[in-house]
Enzyme design. Structure first.
Site, PDB file in Angstrom:
ATOM      1  N   ASP A 146       0.703  -1.341  -0.087  1.00  0.00           N
ATOM      2  CA  ASP A 146       0.105   0.742   0.346  1.00  0.00           C
ATOM      3  C   ASP A 146       0.637   0.847   0.056  1.00  0.00           C
ATOM      4  OD1 ASP A 146      -2.533  -1.594   0.499  1.00  0.00           O
ATOM      5  OD2 ASP A 146      -2.774  -0.519   1.959  1.00  0.00           O
ATOM      6  N   GLY A 208     -13.437   4.674   3.463  1.00  0.00           N
ATOM      7  CA  GLY A 208     -13.910   2.987   3.837  1.00  0.00           C
ATOM      8  C   GLY A 208     -13.837   3.643   4.709  1.00  0.00           C
ATOM      9  N   ARG A 285     -24.076   3.783   7.328  1.00  0.00           N
ATOM     10  CA  ARG A 285     -25.580   3.209   7.070  1.00  0.00           C
ATOM     11  C   ARG A 285     -26.207   3.776   8.409  1.00  0.00           C
ATOM     12  NH1 ARG A 285     -24.410  -1.697   4.056  1.00  0.00           N
ATOM     13  NH2 ARG A 285     -22.491  -1.577   6.133  1.00  0.00           N
TER      14      ARG A 285
END
EC number: 2.7.2.1
Length: 400
Positions: A146, A208, A285
């Site tokens: 990464d 994320g 959510r």
């Protein structure tokens, strides 16, 4: 036809995707969760089907055995010989690795040495590498880091303003993370805009459970929000992001439950962010449901989250001296239209404007208005495909 597995192994999970290469066709994908417990969960998706089983998977070696057995059992492959490469996502490559590499004993040792830079990720990744090398010793294993994409940052960007001996002696510096994702979506943005990447200035927002923002100048990372570890940057799902470092000794002195710096860092990594502030959940959510219910803690957590992301994007407009596009990607970046709307509306001074009809759940592409001076794009990241591509590329160097 060769098959390649892209692996993302954590301390208690192993996420995988099987590709037919070089066609880049996804044959199957899955995840093994709760490794080390007696009620581990193995999920396999293939041909529109989903298989889920609860079983005892004590370690990563057994997880890899289960994965390979499932591929045979469900008829996805006939023999292990069809698998010619495995690619492992590694969060922290430090200064050892400026690009993806073929795995050998030294590489595995270096990945383990770098665990301090990514304590939530590198140890599990190393366990995954060792498991595959034990079970499939003759195939090519590749590490994809990464941090590699961010090795183009200049020294004045990656060094912290502390005595330089801490860099020279201990390699304390900004490394960044999510580089594979930032690289992929920048390349896709150039295709979408119909312009060469080496002419573009882009701000890519990987939003994320982990959140990182990157300033991309002509295809290269020139700054990024994650730092020495993935704890730095904006507020995240369970991570605090940037805080005043003097808070750490203060909390140790005040809270008897926090005995040392490791306890505080663990709290900042696992008990903070959206989940810590809201007391509800780290899932956007659930936070949005709290907004609908006028839950004050959900509102507070959401407002901090939006505020921190806007500030980093604003910084990178300054770093790049303007930008051609802002790119949203990853779980929330792709699937949280309210978050995108509130971030962009708070940056209207830069000439960005969202089209509300395009900014809906599930839409991919350009969500900005025709009048928007800076394009706003939603692009699905595909880190697994990037990993599979690097495996294919490096396999050729091994066989040549």
């Amino acid at each position: 036809m060769s098959k390649t597995i892209a692996i993302n192994a954590g301390s208690s999970s192993l996420k995988w995707q099987l590709y037919q290469m070089p066609e880049e066709k996804v044959l199957a994908q899955g995840i093994i969760e709760r490794i080390g417990l007696t009620d581990s969960i193995s999920t396999v998706k293939y041909d529109g089907k989903k298989e889920e089983h609860i079983l005892d998977i004590p370690d990563h070696t057994e997880a890899v055995k289960r994965l390979l057995n499932d591929l045979i059992h469900f008829g996805i492959i006939d023999t292990y010989d069809e698998i010619t490469g495995v690619g492992h996502r590694i969060v922290a490559g430090g200064e050892y690795f400026k690009e993806s590499v073929v795995v050998d004993d030294k590489v595995v040792e270096q990945v383990e040495e770098l665990a301090a830079l990514a304590p939530l990720h590198n140890p599990g990744a190393a366990a995954g590498i060792r498991a595959f090398r034990k079970i499939l010793p003759d195939i090519t294993s590749v590490c994809v880091f990464d941090t590699s994409f961010h090795t183009t940052m200049q020294k004045h960007t990656y060094l912290y303003p502390i005595p330089q001996k801490y860099y020279t002696d201990y390699k304390v510096r900004k490394y960044g993370a999510h580089g594979t994702s930032h690289k992929y979506v920048a390349e896709e943005a150039a295709k979408m805009l119909g312009r060469p990447l080496d002419e573009l200035k882009l701000i890519t927002a990987h939003v994320g459970n982990g959140v990182s923002i990157t300033a991309n100048y002509h295809g290269q990372s020139v700054d990024t929000s994650m730092g020495f570890t993935p704890l730095a940057g904006p507020m995240m799902g369970t991570r605090s992001g940037d805080i005043d470092p003097a808070i750490i000794p203060y909390l140790i002195a005040q809270d008897p439950e926090l005995k040392d710096a490791a306890d505080v860092v663990n709290m900042l990594n696992k008990q903070s962010g959206l989940g810590g502030v809201s007391g509800i959940s780290s899932d956007m959510r659930d936070i949005e449901a709290g907004l609908q219910a006028n839950n004050p803690d959900a509102v507070l957590a959401y407002n901090i989250f939006i505020d921190r992301i806007k500030k980093f994007i604003g910084q990178y407009f300054a770093v790049l001296n303007g930008a051609d596009a802002l790119v949203f990607t990853a779980g929330m970046g792709e699937n949280a239209p309210l978050m995108r709307q509130d971030v962009v509306n708070g940056l209207s001074w830069f000439g960005m404007e969202i089209d509300p009809e395009k900014n809906v759940f599930g839409y991919r592409g350009d969500i900005s208005t025709a009048a928007s001076k800076v394009k706003v794009l939603v692009i699905s990241t595909d880190e697994e495909l990037c990993i599979a591509r690097d495996v294919e590329r490096l396999k050729k160097t091994v066989s040549s």
